[in-house]
Design an enzyme around this catalytic site. Structure first.
Site, PDB file in Angstrom:
ATOM      1  N   TYR A   1       0.817  -1.218   0.000  1.00  0.00           N
ATOM      2  CA  TYR A   1       0.000   0.000   0.000  1.00  0.00           C
ATOM      3  C   TYR A   1       0.850   1.266   0.000  1.00  0.00           C
ATOM      4  O   TYR A   1       0.447   2.288  -0.568  1.00  0.00           O
ATOM      5  CB  TYR A   1      -0.993  -0.023   1.171  1.00  0.00           C
ATOM      6  CG  TYR A   1      -2.195  -0.867   0.830  1.00  0.00           C
ATOM      7  CD1 TYR A   1      -3.241  -0.342   0.088  1.00  0.00           C
ATOM      8  CD2 TYR A   1      -2.251  -2.211   1.204  1.00  0.00           C
ATOM      9  CE1 TYR A   1      -4.329  -1.126  -0.269  1.00  0.00           C
ATOM     10  CE2 TYR A   1      -3.333  -3.005   0.852  1.00  0.00           C
ATOM     11  CZ  TYR A   1      -4.363  -2.450   0.110  1.00  0.00           C
ATOM     12  OH  TYR A   1      -5.438  -3.228  -0.261  1.00  0.00           O
TER      13      TYR A   1
ATOM     14  N   ARG B   1       1.569   1.838  -3.589  1.00  0.00           N
ATOM     15  CA  ARG B   1       0.406   2.376  -4.291  1.00  0.00           C
ATOM     16  C   ARG B   1       0.176   3.843  -3.938  1.00  0.00           C
ATOM     17  O   ARG B   1      -0.186   4.657  -4.808  1.00  0.00           O
ATOM     18  CB  ARG B   1      -0.835   1.541  -3.958  1.00  0.00           C
ATOM     19  CG  ARG B   1      -0.722   0.103  -4.433  1.00  0.00           C
ATOM     20  CD  ARG B   1      -1.960  -0.709  -4.098  1.00  0.00           C
ATOM     21  NE  ARG B   1      -3.110  -0.292  -4.912  1.00  0.00           N
ATOM     22  CZ  ARG B   1      -4.299  -0.859  -4.835  1.00  0.00           C
ATOM     23  NH1 ARG B   1      -4.516  -1.860  -3.977  1.00  0.00           N
ATOM     24  NH2 ARG B   1      -5.295  -0.445  -5.597  1.00  0.00           N
TER      25      ARG B   1
ATOM     26  N   ILE C   1     -10.069   3.823  -5.202  1.00  0.00           N
ATOM     27  CA  ILE C   1      -9.570   4.259  -3.895  1.00  0.00           C
ATOM     28  C   ILE C   1      -8.456   5.285  -4.040  1.00  0.00           C
ATOM     29  O   ILE C   1      -7.751   5.588  -3.083  1.00  0.00           O
ATOM     30  CB  ILE C   1      -9.075   3.046  -3.074  1.00  0.00           C
ATOM     31  CG1 ILE C   1      -7.920   2.323  -3.775  1.00  0.00           C
ATOM     32  CG2 ILE C   1     -10.226   2.079  -2.792  1.00  0.00           C
ATOM     33  CD1 ILE C   1      -7.300   1.189  -2.948  1.00  0.00           C
ATOM     34  N   ASP C   2      -8.304   5.852  -5.250  1.00  0.00           N
ATOM     35  CA  ASP C   2      -7.142   6.700  -5.545  1.00  0.00           C
ATOM     36  C   ASP C   2      -7.359   8.184  -5.309  1.00  0.00           C
ATOM     37  O   ASP C   2      -6.415   8.974  -5.406  1.00  0.00           O
ATOM     38  CB  ASP C   2      -6.701   6.482  -6.997  1.00  0.00           C
ATOM     39  CG  ASP C   2      -7.862   6.595  -7.972  1.00  0.00           C
ATOM     40  OD1 ASP C   2      -8.666   7.538  -7.860  1.00  0.00           O
ATOM     41  OD2 ASP C   2      -7.969   5.715  -8.859  1.00  0.00           O
TER      42      ASP C   2
ATOM     43  N   HIS D   1     -15.331   1.817  -1.687  1.00  0.00           N
ATOM     44  CA  HIS D   1     -14.250   0.907  -1.298  1.00  0.00           C
ATOM     45  C   HIS D   1     -13.190   1.588  -0.440  1.00  0.00           C
ATOM     46  O   HIS D   1     -12.135   1.010  -0.182  1.00  0.00           O
ATOM     47  CB  HIS D   1     -13.606   0.284  -2.535  1.00  0.00           C
ATOM     48  CG  HIS D   1     -14.489  -0.685  -3.250  1.00  0.00           C
ATOM     49  ND1 HIS D   1     -14.270  -1.094  -4.548  1.00  0.00           N
ATOM     50  CD2 HIS D   1     -15.614  -1.330  -2.849  1.00  0.00           C
ATOM     51  CE1 HIS D   1     -15.220  -1.938  -4.916  1.00  0.00           C
ATOM     52  NE2 HIS D   1     -16.043  -2.101  -3.901  1.00  0.00           N
TER      53      HIS D   1
ATOM     54  N   CYS E   1      -7.401   2.670  12.631  1.00  0.00           N
ATOM     55  CA  CYS E   1      -6.652   2.026  13.713  1.00  0.00           C
ATOM     56  C   CYS E   1      -7.261   0.670  14.034  1.00  0.00           C
ATOM     57  O   CYS E   1      -8.478   0.548  14.217  1.00  0.00           O
ATOM     58  CB  CYS E   1      -6.658   2.920  14.949  1.00  0.00           C
ATOM     59  SG  CYS E   1      -5.748   2.194  16.350  1.00  0.00           S
TER      60      CYS E   1
ATOM     61  N   CYS F   1      -8.286   1.276  18.207  1.00  0.00           N
ATOM     62  CA  CYS F   1      -9.388   2.156  18.630  1.00  0.00           C
ATOM     63  C   CYS F   1     -10.407   2.409  17.523  1.00  0.00           C
ATOM     64  O   CYS F   1     -11.485   2.954  17.779  1.00  0.00           O
ATOM     65  CB  CYS F   1      -8.850   3.482  19.163  1.00  0.00           C
ATOM     66  SG  CYS F   1      -8.161   4.593  17.891  1.00  0.00           S
TER      67      CYS F   1
ATOM     68  N   THR G   1     -16.102   0.767 -15.870  1.00  0.00           N
ATOM     69  CA  THR G   1     -16.239  -0.362 -14.957  1.00  0.00           C
ATOM     70  C   THR G   1     -16.656  -1.609 -15.713  1.00  0.00           C
ATOM     71  O   THR G   1     -17.432  -1.532 -16.674  1.00  0.00           O
ATOM     72  CB  THR G   1     -17.254  -0.065 -13.826  1.00  0.00           C
ATOM     73  OG1 THR G   1     -17.457  -1.243 -13.042  1.00  0.00           O
ATOM     74  CG2 THR G   1     -18.586   0.404 -14.377  1.00  0.00           C
TER      75      THR G   1
END
Length: 311
Positions: A103, A106, A143-144, A159, A167, A170, A251
């Site tokens: 990640y 990315r 998610i960009d 997404h 976290c 928490c 899509t």
């Protein structure tokens, strides 16, 4: 995705008759006509000019035109793994260092990418129509955050986002644009197959900054095997119920539950226009289909119509 996701939207679809179920009804005749998809831009523009509540559903094809890796199909690997092998709660539990390297890579790639003409056309359309009392909402699987960069305001990221963390202790969700996200990841995440894992200790991976927590952070994205945020899905359902025009952009219409959104709209007689490089499993359910790069086909489709009054 889990069956619960399918059922969430499927129960809405089940309450509406699909095209062709009643051969003798007027509804059947209407749906057959709807199934004769058109690539006539002038006809689409007439529908667009009258629409008051427009929903635009976007997928990886939009981001691909900005040079964003999709990690799908042949060659869709990071090192020797495909995304579905890394984007799971189980993978993170087994090897949080490797998943964070993936990640981190990315995130760093995305910081160098920019919105393309499709993103910009959508954002400019939203801004222009808002001055006319008309609405545009973008429902994205991406998610960009390129829609956000382009200026889109009414955005539902079903997404999640590469630039938000959650976290594991928490549960706090926070925006995070740090580069690198933590010192230990600096220079890590190279995608080459021969690259060795960095094996970063958990205590050196991204940590929660809430007072007294210090819990391990994870990307705030929906991983394989996880459910979508029910609050966001409720907002999506609301928008799908009130829209009078729907665009499906870039899509493949195979990832659920998003693959059911546009057919759900079409099933109640609302025009749906698909903008994609090729036909999809849902194409025959839509009024319009425009083949080609979204950055080429979408801008003229969303440009100001001659009947629009600009104040």
């Amino acid at each position: 995705m889990l069956m619960s996701l399918f059922q969430f939207t499927a129960r809405r679809l089940a309450s509406r008759a699909y095209c062709g179920l009643k051969a003798s009804s007027k509804k059947h005749k209407f749906c057959v006509e709807m199934a004769r998809r058109s690539s006539n831009m002038a006809d689409f523009r007439e529908v667009f000019a009258k629409a008051k509540h427009i929903v635009i559903i976007t997928g990886a094809g939009v981001s691909a035109e900005s040079g964003v890796p999709t990690f799908r199909g042949a060659g869709g690997f990071w090192r020797k793994w495909q995304a579905q092998e890394l984007a799971t709660p189980e993978a993170f539990a087994r090897n949080p260092s490797r998943v964070w390297e993936f990640y981190h890579y990315r995130r760093e790639v995305m910081l160098s990418k920019h919105p393309n003409p499709a993103h910009i056309a959508i954002a400019e359309c939203e801004k222009r129509l808002s001055k006319q009392g008309r609405s545009v909402v973008v429902i994205t699987q991406n998610i960009d955050e390129l829609h956000r960069k382009a200026g889109t305001k009414h955005l539902l990221e079903i997404h999640g986002s590469l630039f938000k963390t959650r976290c594991t202790n928490c549960g706090n969700v926070a925006a995070n644009y740090k580069s690198p996200i933590c010192p230990a990841l600096a220079g890590k995440g190279a995608p080459d197959p021969e690259t060795e894992d960095a094996v970063i200790p958990v205590e050196e991976l991204p940590q929660c900054e809430e007072d007294g927590c210090n819990g391990l952070l994870r990307p705030h994205v929906v991983w394989f095997g996880e459910t979508l945020d029910p609050d966001i899905l409720t907002e999506v359902e609301k928008e799908l119920d009130i829209c009078d025009l729907c665009l499906v952009v870039g899509t493949s219409s195979v990832v659920y539950p998003a693959a059911m959104f546009a057919p759900q709209v079409s099933a109640r007689g609302v025009p749906v226009a698909e903008f994609n490089m090729e036909a999809t499993p849902a194409t025959d359910r839509f009024r319009f289909h425009f083949s080609g790069p979204c950055g080429t086909t979408l801008p003229p489709a969303l440009a100001r119509h001659e009947t629009e009054i600009i104040s």
